[in-house]
Design an enzyme around this catalytic site. Structure first.
Site, mmCIF file in Angstrom:
data_model
loop_
_atom_site.group_PDB
_atom_site.id
_atom_site.type_symbol
_atom_site.label_atom_id
_atom_site.label_comp_id
_atom_site.label_asym_id
_atom_site.label_seq_id
_atom_site.Cartn_x
_atom_site.Cartn_y
_atom_site.Cartn_z
ATOM 1 C CG ASN A 39 24.874 68.196 28.224
ATOM 2 O OD1 ASN A 39 23.744 68.663 28.352
ATOM 3 N ND2 ASN A 39 25.910 68.898 27.812
ATOM 4 C CB SER A 40 22.925 68.441 33.792
ATOM 5 O OG SER A 40 23.899 67.858 34.616
ATOM 6 C CD GLN A 41 15.495 67.506 33.532
ATOM 7 O OE1 GLN A 41 15.870 66.961 34.559
ATOM 8 N NE2 GLN A 41 14.227 67.618 33.201
#
Length: 189
Positions: A39-41
């Site tokens: 889950n991206s930054q």
């Protein structure tokens, strides 16, 4: 409050993480969601969404939807008059993302299983906006073909965040917007 910040408030990251990662939802770093994906930054997602400039009523393609968080954020930005199609390669993440997205009650958004040897979701093209949350080695022409004119696509290419803007005549202009790290963009075999 700008539209992206409003979307982040309305669609909390925590609901899109595996239970063991939820305590870290407020950290500004990528978090594992399984199968070597993350889950991206949040700061990176916000940067991408601001570059994309999604407006109510847009038709949007979300390539590499993962946990469904970006699909849900995009759906919030388009509103019910828009449409969002998320595409994910990993079958278990498709199921996970669909459950997470359903909990947001935004029926104008959906997540599809990537088709073999197809990048994107050509069936519903052309898209006003395309978000790619995986790193390509070169600009993906197959996705450019699915982009409306005018339209915008944000995609990491060989480490650089690229914005592809297609004008009404179909000409594409590229600009780079900093260095980022993503999992590799792959096709389903």
């Amino acid at each position: 409050m700008d539209a992206v910040r409003s979307a982040f408030s309305a669609i909390p990251r925590e609901g899109f993480l595996p239970p063991e990662e939820r305590d870290f939802a407020g950290f500004d770093e990528p978090l594992p969601i399984g199968h070597g994906q993350t889950n991206s930054q949040p700061r990176t997602v916000a940067d991408m969404l601001r570059l994309l400039e999604v407006a109510p009523g847009h038709k949007v393609l979300d390539v590499g939807s993962g946990s469904g968080w970006t699909t849900a954020l995009l759906a919030h930005l388009t509103g019910p008059e828009g449409m969002v199609v998320g595409v994910e390669l990993e079958p278990s993440l498709v199921r996970f993302g669909r459950r997470n997205l359903a909990a947001t009650d935004q029926p104008w958004a959906r997540i599809e299983q990537a088709k073999p040897d197809v990048l994107g979701w050509p069936e519903d093209a052309a898209y006003d906006r395309i978000l790619v949350s995986a790193e390509a080695q070169a600009l993906p022409e197959e996705l450019i073909e699915q982009l409306a004119a005018p339209g915008r696509m944000v995609v990491p290419v060989a480490g650089l965040m690229m914005l592809a803007e297609r004008n009404p005549t179909g000409t594409v202009r590229l600009s780079s917007h900093g260095w980022y790290r993503f999992v590799p963009l792959r096709r389903r075999p």
